[in-house]
Design a protein around this motif. Structure first.
Motif, PDB file in Angstrom:
ATOM      1  N   GLY A  60      20.368  29.331  15.899  1.00 19.47           N
ATOM      2  CA  GLY A  60      21.757  29.690  16.146  1.00 19.47           C
ATOM      3  C   GLY A  60      22.420  30.263  14.925  1.00 19.47           C
ATOM      4  O   GLY A  60      23.610  30.592  14.940  1.00 19.47           O
ATOM      5  N   LYS A  64      21.172  36.638  15.959  1.00 19.77           N
ATOM      6  CA  LYS A  64      22.429  37.000  16.599  1.00 19.77           C
ATOM      7  C   LYS A  64      22.399  36.580  18.068  1.00 19.77           C
ATOM      8  O   LYS A  64      21.349  36.616  18.713  1.00 19.77           O
ATOM      9  CB  LYS A  64      22.655  38.511  16.481  1.00 19.77           C
ATOM     10  CG  LYS A  64      24.018  38.983  16.969  1.00 19.77           C
ATOM     11  CD  LYS A  64      24.189  40.469  16.697  1.00 19.77           C
ATOM     12  CE  LYS A  64      25.489  41.001  17.286  1.00 19.77           C
ATOM     13  NZ  LYS A  64      26.681  40.358  16.699  1.00 19.77           N
ATOM     14  N   TYR A  65      23.569  36.174  18.565  1.00 15.63           N
ATOM     15  CA  TYR A  65      23.604  35.624  19.931  1.00 15.63           C
ATOM     16  C   TYR A  65      23.120  36.611  20.985  1.00 15.63           C
ATOM     17  O   TYR A  65      22.584  36.229  22.024  1.00 15.63           O
ATOM     18  CB  TYR A  65      25.021  35.140  20.262  1.00 15.63           C
ATOM     19  CG  TYR A  65      26.006  36.216  20.656  1.00 15.63           C
ATOM     20  CD1 TYR A  65      26.250  36.500  21.999  1.00 15.63           C
ATOM     21  CD2 TYR A  65      26.687  36.947  19.696  1.00 15.63           C
ATOM     22  CE1 TYR A  65      27.155  37.486  22.377  1.00 15.63           C
ATOM     23  CE2 TYR A  65      27.589  37.930  20.057  1.00 15.63           C
ATOM     24  CZ  TYR A  65      27.831  38.199  21.390  1.00 15.63           C
ATOM     25  OH  TYR A  65      28.719  39.184  21.752  1.00 15.63           O
ATOM     26  N   ARG A  68      19.430  36.305  22.045  1.00 19.52           N
ATOM     27  CA  ARG A  68      18.938  35.109  22.738  1.00 19.52           C
ATOM     28  C   ARG A  68      18.903  35.387  24.245  1.00 19.52           C
ATOM     29  O   ARG A  68      19.965  35.547  24.866  1.00 19.52           O
ATOM     30  CB  ARG A  68      19.837  33.913  22.444  1.00 19.52           C
ATOM     31  CG  ARG A  68      19.650  33.364  21.052  1.00 19.52           C
ATOM     32  CD  ARG A  68      20.451  32.094  20.880  1.00 19.52           C
ATOM     33  NE  ARG A  68      21.639  32.311  20.071  1.00 19.52           N
ATOM     34  CZ  ARG A  68      22.740  31.568  20.150  1.00 19.52           C
ATOM     35  NH1 ARG A  68      22.805  30.579  21.035  1.00 19.52           N
ATOM     36  NH2 ARG A  68      23.766  31.812  19.377  1.00 19.52           N
ATOM     37  N   THR A  96      26.393  28.227  18.940  1.00 23.83           N
ATOM     38  CA  THR A  96      26.204  29.103  17.785  1.00 23.83           C
ATOM     39  C   THR A  96      26.646  28.363  16.528  1.00 23.83           C
ATOM     40  O   THR A  96      27.426  27.398  16.599  1.00 23.83           O
ATOM     41  CB  THR A  96      27.006  30.403  17.912  1.00 23.83           C
ATOM     42  OG1 THR A  96      26.761  31.232  16.763  1.00 23.83           O
ATOM     43  CG2 THR A  96      28.503  30.146  18.014  1.00 23.83           C
ATOM     44  N   ARG A  97      26.161  28.817  15.384  1.00 24.39           N
ATOM     45  CA  ARG A  97      26.589  28.285  14.100  1.00 24.39           C
ATOM     46  C   ARG A  97      27.378  29.324  13.299  1.00 24.39           C
ATOM     47  O   ARG A  97      27.668  29.094  12.127  1.00 24.39           O
ATOM     48  CB  ARG A  97      25.374  27.820  13.290  1.00 24.39           C
ATOM     49  CG  ARG A  97      24.698  26.578  13.854  1.00 24.39           C
ATOM     50  CD  ARG A  97      23.556  26.113  12.974  1.00 24.39           C
ATOM     51  NE  ARG A  97      22.976  24.870  13.461  1.00 24.39           N
ATOM     52  CZ  ARG A  97      23.429  23.659  13.186  1.00 24.39           C
ATOM     53  NH1 ARG A  97      24.494  23.531  12.421  1.00 24.39           N
ATOM     54  NH2 ARG A  97      22.832  22.583  13.656  1.00 24.39           N
ATOM     55  N   ASP A 101      30.106  34.994  15.922  1.00 20.77           N
ATOM     56  CA  ASP A 101      29.427  34.911  17.219  1.00 20.77           C
ATOM     57  C   ASP A 101      30.228  34.064  18.200  1.00 20.77           C
ATOM     58  O   ASP A 101      30.332  34.395  19.386  1.00 20.77           O
ATOM     59  CB  ASP A 101      28.014  34.330  17.047  1.00 20.77           C
ATOM     60  CG  ASP A 101      27.020  35.367  16.525  1.00 20.77           C
ATOM     61  OD1 ASP A 101      27.454  36.511  16.250  1.00 20.77           O
ATOM     62  OD2 ASP A 101      25.834  35.041  16.395  1.00 20.77           O
TER      63      ASP A 101
END
Length: 497
Positions: A60, A64-65, A68, A96-97, A101
């Motif tokens: 995460g 990048k989101y 996924r 996400t971290r 994002d």
């Protein structure tokens, strides 16, 4: 009048599970743990959980989101299902971290009137307090990931400097040692790996190597047949040379068998996979990568006709679709004609005296300076000869006069040579930085092996457009002609050189 009370509207929700491949506490946030927490949250709040999406072994922080697949599938699903109003996950770090994002995902769901909910933190981000808490949690998660990443990078750098393996699966043909910091050789497999590197060093491409591996009945680690792409991946792995790459720098591995020497590994990378190198490891003939069809502009490939000693260059579109009406080219005679042309070009001398006539049309201001200095140099050389004759043959001057005049001439010649070196030589379309290549090529072209000969031709020639005449376009801009010696008509036109 009695008004019937409306039944409570069912709120649909989707769940999202993400598990990183780098966490050491997978048992605490396992896929099953996350799913149970999401289900309990939905039951407690009266949400109907209609579908759960997963991204297993996806970071995460580093990824990048949008990369996924599970998350993107979930966003597409809720966009096409208006009844979904809640997007539920174990905790915010699973979504996400990264703050940017989170903001992008939140804005996407907000436009669909969908609230994001953290089951573990018991926060509904549709409320003002929820959004406030979300901002704090996102910042904390990003800080945690940054700190963890810095620590891991330092640890891996230290490992690399000490010659320890930085982690990951063992390369095919090697087995991990018990301490996890090195490898031992798997002799049942290593023979084929070593042989592959030797074939690559000998000039064989990935296609031929994969063909040989399959003919030996040797399978990949997953039990499949070898493809050129898989061979390429194997040959680019520096671990087989007992080296490890970390942050674009190579470090020696102390406990690792060496399947190929580092010098040979670097040679294979520069010849087989180099970006500027003409040889990409494919099985092709001398001119197949630079021959351009004069009719449709497609590549021309070599094909057998009638028997194995009779090869011709044929347009790829003629082979695939049969639409192109271009002639076939006799391969042997065209190859010989091109090599002969390169030999003639290479024999030319590219000294300033030969270049100047070719530059007659240029507007370069240094041209007149070069001519003046060269004229003066020639005059001095003639004067030196005259002085030599006056002293040795005619005794018109004594030794002291002779030495004095010669010293003055030598001094001026030295000054002229220095000036010529400083003046940039004008470059026309026919001359450039290829002079040294051509001079070396002139001596070697006739004795090169087939693969070396092909690579050398492609280093000099940009493209060849066959026809009557055939045009050879050199990389420095010059174009030379090759005139066919014969044209035959069978089912298709055949040009012989």
């Amino acid at each position: 009048m009695v008004v019937r009370q409306k039944e409570a509207e069912v709120i649909e929700a989707v769940g999202y599970i993400r598990q990183s491949d780098e966490r050491q506490d997978k048992e605490d946030i396992s896929e099953q743990t996350q799913l149970r927490k999401i289900e309990a949250f939905c039951d407690f709040n009266g949400f109907k959980l209609v579908k759960v999406f997963k991204d297993i072994d996806y970071s995460g922080f580093r990824i990048k989101y949008t990369k996924r697949p599970g998350l993107m599938e979930a966003l597409e699903y809720v966009e096409n299902r208006p009844a979904v109003k809640k997007f539920v996950f174990f905790n915010l770090s699973r979504l996400t971290r990264l703050r940017k994002d989170f903001q992008a995902i939140h804005e996407t769901l907000k436009t669909l009137n969908i609230d994001i909910c953290s089951a573990s933190e018991a926060v509904d981000f549709s409320t003002a307090n929820g959004r406030f808490v979300a901002g704090i949690l996102v910042d904390m998660n990003e800080y945690y990931s940054d700190s963890l990443s810095d620590t891991m990078n330092e640890t891996k750098k230290t490992n690399a400097e000490k010659g320890r393996w930085n982690g990951g699966p063992a390369p095919y043909g090697m087995l991990k040692k018990k301490d996890g910091y090195g490898f031992i050789e798997d002799f049942e497999v290593s023979y084929y790996i070593r042989k592959s590197f030797q074939m690559a060093k000998d000039g064989k491409g990935t296609y031929l190597i994969s063909k040989w591996l399959n003919s030996q009945g040797f399978k990949t680690k997953t039990g499949r047949e070898w493809a050129p792409r898989r061979v390429r991946y194997m040959l680019q792995n520096p671990t087989y040379a007992a080296m490890q790459k970390w942050k674009d720098k190579y470090y020696p591995l102390l406990e690792c068998p060496e399947f190929v020497s580092w010098d040979d590994f670097c040679y294979i990378q520069s010849t087989l996979f180099g970006e500027s190198n003409v040889w990409k490891g494919k099985q092709r003939q001398l001119l197949s990568s630079i021959l351009i069809c004069p009719i449709c502009g497609s590549r021309m490939h070599s094909r057998y006709f009638n028997h194995k000693n009779n090869r011709k260059y044929v347009c790829s579109r003629k082979i695939e679709t049969g639409n192109c009406k271009s002639p076939n080219l006799d391969q042997a005679s065209l190859n010989a004609a091109v090599i002969s042309l390169l030999g003639r070009v290479a024999e030319e001398k590219f000294e300033p005296a030969h270049i100047l006539p070719e530059l007659a049309g240029t507007e370069d201001k240094s041209l007149n300076s070069i001519r003046k200095l060269q004229d003066e140099l020639q005059n001095i050389e003639r004067a030196e000869q005259q002085v030599f004759d006056d002293y040795y043959l005619h005794q018109k001057i004594n030794e002291e006069q002779y030495n004095s005049i010669i010293r003055r001439y030598e001094k001026r010649k030295h000054e002229i040579h220095q000036l010529l070196d400083k003046i940039p030589l004008p470059v026309s379309k026919s001359f450039g930085d290829y002079d040294d290549v051509l001079k070396d090529f002139a001596e070697a072209i006739e004795v090169l092996e087939d693969d070396d000969k092909r690579r050398s031709v492609e280093l000099l020639v940009e493209k060849i457009v066959p026809g009557e005449p055939t045009l050879v376009h050199f990389k420095w801009g010059e174009v030379k002609e090759i005139v066919p010696t014969e044209t035959k008509k069978y089912k298709s036109k055949l040009i012989i050189y």
